[in-house]
Write a protein that holds these residues in place. Structure first.
Motif, mmCIF file in Angstrom:
data_model
loop_
_atom_site.group_PDB
_atom_site.id
_atom_site.type_symbol
_atom_site.label_atom_id
_atom_site.label_comp_id
_atom_site.label_asym_id
_atom_site.label_seq_id
_atom_site.Cartn_x
_atom_site.Cartn_y
_atom_site.Cartn_z
ATOM 1 N N GLY A 248 26.840 11.457 31.758
ATOM 2 C CA GLY A 248 27.985 12.114 32.359
ATOM 3 C C GLY A 248 27.969 13.624 32.318
ATOM 4 N N ARG A 249 26.957 14.232 31.720
ATOM 5 C CA ARG A 249 26.914 15.696 31.625
ATOM 6 C C ARG A 249 25.763 16.238 32.454
ATOM 7 N N ASP A 250 25.952 17.447 32.965
ATOM 8 C CA ASP A 250 24.905 18.131 33.709
ATOM 9 C C ASP A 250 23.944 18.770 32.712
ATOM 10 N N THR A 251 22.689 18.366 32.763
ATOM 11 C CA THR A 251 21.699 18.852 31.798
ATOM 12 C C THR A 251 21.199 20.255 32.121
ATOM 13 N N GLY A 252 21.487 20.747 33.326
ATOM 14 C CA GLY A 252 20.933 22.020 33.767
ATOM 15 C C GLY A 252 19.556 21.886 34.391
ATOM 16 N N PHE A 253 18.952 20.701 34.296
ATOM 17 C CA PHE A 253 17.639 20.431 34.886
ATOM 18 C C PHE A 253 17.813 19.688 36.196
ATOM 19 N N GLY A 254 16.885 19.921 37.127
ATOM 20 C CA GLY A 254 16.859 19.105 38.327
ATOM 21 C C GLY A 254 16.341 17.713 38.033
ATOM 22 N N SER A 255 15.363 17.626 37.122
ATOM 23 C CA SER A 255 14.766 16.342 36.742
ATOM 24 C C SER A 255 14.820 16.168 35.231
ATOM 25 N N TRP A 256 15.888 15.558 34.747
ATOM 26 C CA TRP A 256 15.952 15.200 33.328
ATOM 27 C C TRP A 256 14.985 14.062 33.027
ATOM 28 N N ARG A 257 14.681 13.254 34.052
ATOM 29 C CA ARG A 257 13.679 12.201 33.887
ATOM 30 C C ARG A 257 12.362 12.784 33.387
ATOM 31 N N MET A 258 11.948 13.922 33.934
ATOM 32 C CA MET A 258 10.674 14.494 33.524
ATOM 33 C C MET A 258 10.743 14.983 32.084
ATOM 34 N N VAL A 259 11.892 15.490 31.665
ATOM 35 C CA VAL A 259 12.053 15.901 30.271
ATOM 36 C C VAL A 259 11.928 14.685 29.355
ATOM 37 N N GLU A 260 12.573 13.581 29.746
ATOM 38 C CA GLU A 260 12.476 12.349 28.956
ATOM 39 C C GLU A 260 11.031 11.843 28.910
ATOM 40 N N GLN A 261 10.352 11.908 30.041
ATOM 41 C CA GLN A 261 8.984 11.392 30.104
ATOM 42 C C GLN A 261 8.022 12.257 29.300
ATOM 43 N N ALA A 262 8.328 13.545 29.183
ATOM 44 C CA ALA A 262 7.437 14.461 28.462
ATOM 45 C C ALA A 262 7.335 14.138 26.979
ATOM 46 N N ARG A 263 8.224 13.301 26.469
ATOM 47 C CA ARG A 263 8.155 12.937 25.052
ATOM 48 C C ARG A 263 7.026 11.962 24.754
ATOM 49 N N PHE A 264 6.455 11.374 25.810
ATOM 50 C CA PHE A 264 5.407 10.374 25.593
ATOM 51 C C PHE A 264 4.038 11.047 25.491
ATOM 52 N N PRO A 265 3.109 10.427 24.765
ATOM 53 C CA PRO A 265 1.767 11.015 24.624
ATOM 54 C C PRO A 265 1.028 11.022 25.949
ATOM 55 N N GLY A 266 0.353 12.129 26.230
ATOM 56 C CA GLY A 266 -0.454 12.207 27.433
ATOM 57 C C GLY A 266 0.355 12.252 28.708
ATOM 58 N N SER A 267 1.500 12.915 28.700
ATOM 59 C CA SER A 267 2.298 13.023 29.916
ATOM 60 C C SER A 267 1.900 14.272 30.694
ATOM 61 N N GLY A 268 2.513 14.474 31.857
ATOM 62 C CA GLY A 268 2.278 15.675 32.645
ATOM 63 C C GLY A 268 1.061 15.575 33.543
ATOM 64 N N VAL A 269 0.517 16.731 33.910
ATOM 65 C CA VAL A 269 -0.658 16.789 34.785
ATOM 66 C C VAL A 269 -1.873 16.271 34.013
ATOM 67 N N PRO A 270 -2.654 15.377 34.604
ATOM 68 C CA PRO A 270 -3.793 14.824 33.875
ATOM 69 C C PRO A 270 -4.882 15.863 33.653
ATOM 70 N N PRO A 271 -5.712 15.661 32.644
ATOM 71 C CA PRO A 271 -6.877 16.530 32.471
ATOM 72 C C PRO A 271 -7.827 16.389 33.663
#
Length: 372
Positions: A176-199
């Protein structure tokens, strides 16, 4: 989904195969909170287009529609609309709405895990990290000849993945709150190992060895699991791009698919001409992903080649020019990103945001289909 391309094709000419997997949230039609009704909704889903299917996700508040293999974006658009309509009808019979958002606007109680041994192992490994992980994306599969080609194509895609994310941001709210991010999903996903742009990998064997090492280290359930934004699919002869948040409309999903396919076509043409992918700084790429998640298209981005701030919209223009895309990019973008649309609806409160998303799920603006 296989294809061989020796020269870059405009989107209207491309015959490279493409398919899309769309993830959606289920919410209670009365409370607008997430509702754990996936099994009942899936059991009620009516007939789907040939080759398409619906499936479970990790948590019982989520469902997935996967299109069949398409070469024509008009056909893809029709399949995505048909899948959305089927899910909306099934959910309605269960007192639920289908909401195309990367994260829940209003979360209900922590939902149960979907049944299945692999889901159980995921929960056991990641614990509280996935207990309430109700994130939804739009995954694009593009056909390639073989896994070595897939890895080489992903190398060429690396600088463009943050821009695909910026175009797609559609998860500004959490609880119910605005996180200030366009994609909070990506912030949540970044907590996992090996996330983001691949090597950058030199071959399929090198890629597979790196994934096997992560699994052996105990941070992945198995070698079919990675969290990178693009990868050779572990199941299909495709490159799978997972940068995008769940798309508000089928037209948004088709634009993501069209641009992704155009990038793959351009990469295949580069490879055929002997042009290797650039070697880029991994930390700059991580900064570009963060900036895209934070600002979407409406603020600064990070130039992956030079490592300097630039307007995110300029990076999208550069992408469109790079692939000579002849589809309706700017008419779709004119309405703003999904995050922009959610925030506009938020003047009426969180319930109004949920209602706007549910209404948009099966809309076809201007009566049609984003052609090419």
């Amino acid at each position: 989904m296989t294809a061989r391309t020796t020269a870059a094709a405009t989107p209207s000419q491309s015959t490279t195969t493409v398919g899309v997997e769309e993830e959606f949230l289920l919410v209670d039609a009365t409370t607008r909170q997430t509702a754990a009704r996936a099994a009942d909704v899936l059991a009620r889903t009516p007939a789907l287009p040939a080759g398409a299917k619906v499936d479970r996700e990790l948590l019982t508040t989520q469902v997935e529609f996967a299109s069949g293999v398409c070469t024509d974006l008009d056909e893809l658009h029709g399949q995505l609309l048909a899948g959305r309509r089927a899910l909306v009808a099934a959910a309605g019979a269960e007192g639920a709405l289908v909401v195309p958002s990367g994260t829940p606007v209003l979360a209900g109680p922590v939902p149960p895990l979907a049944e299945g041994d692999r889901f159980t192992r995921i929960s056991a490994l990641y614990g509280g990290q996935v207990a309430d992980y109700q994130c939804c994306g739009c995954h694009v599969h593009v056909g390639v000849p073989d896994r070595d080609t897939a890895v080489a194509v992903v190398n060429h895609l690396r600088p463009w993945l943050p821009t695909l994310l910026a175009l797609s941001v559609n998860s500004p709210f959490a609880a119910g709150r605005d996180t200030g991010f366009g994609s909070w999903r990506m912030v949540e996903q970044a907590r996992f190992p090996g996330s983001g742009v691949p090597p950058r990998f030199g071959s399929a064997a090198e890629h597979d060895a790196a994934v096997a090492r992560l699994a052996e280290c105990g941070v992945l359930v198995d070698e079919a699991m990675t969290f990178w934004l693009a990868r050779p699919s572990p199941r299909y002869p495709t490159v799978e791009v997972r940068a995008a948040d769940a798309a508000v409309t089928a037209a948004d999903a088709v634009l993501q698919a069209g641009l992704t396919r155009a990038l793959v076509d351009a990469a295949l043409a580069d490879l055929a001409a002997g042009r290797e992918a650039p070697a880029l700084d991994d930390q700059v790429l991580a900064a570009a992903v963060w900036s895209a998640a934070r600002h979407g298209l409406g603020g600064p981005g990070v130039d992956p080649w030079r490592g300097v701030p630039v307007p995110a919209a300029d990076l999208l223009r550069r992408l469109v020019e790079h692939v000579s895309y002849d589809g309706p990019v700017w008419s779709v973008v004119a309405g703003g990103t999904g995050a922009d649309r959610q925030r506009r609806a938020a003047d009426g409160g969180p319930v109004a945001v949920v209602d706007a998303l549910a209404a948009a799920c099966i809309s076809a603006p201007d009566g049609g289909n984003p052609r090419r």
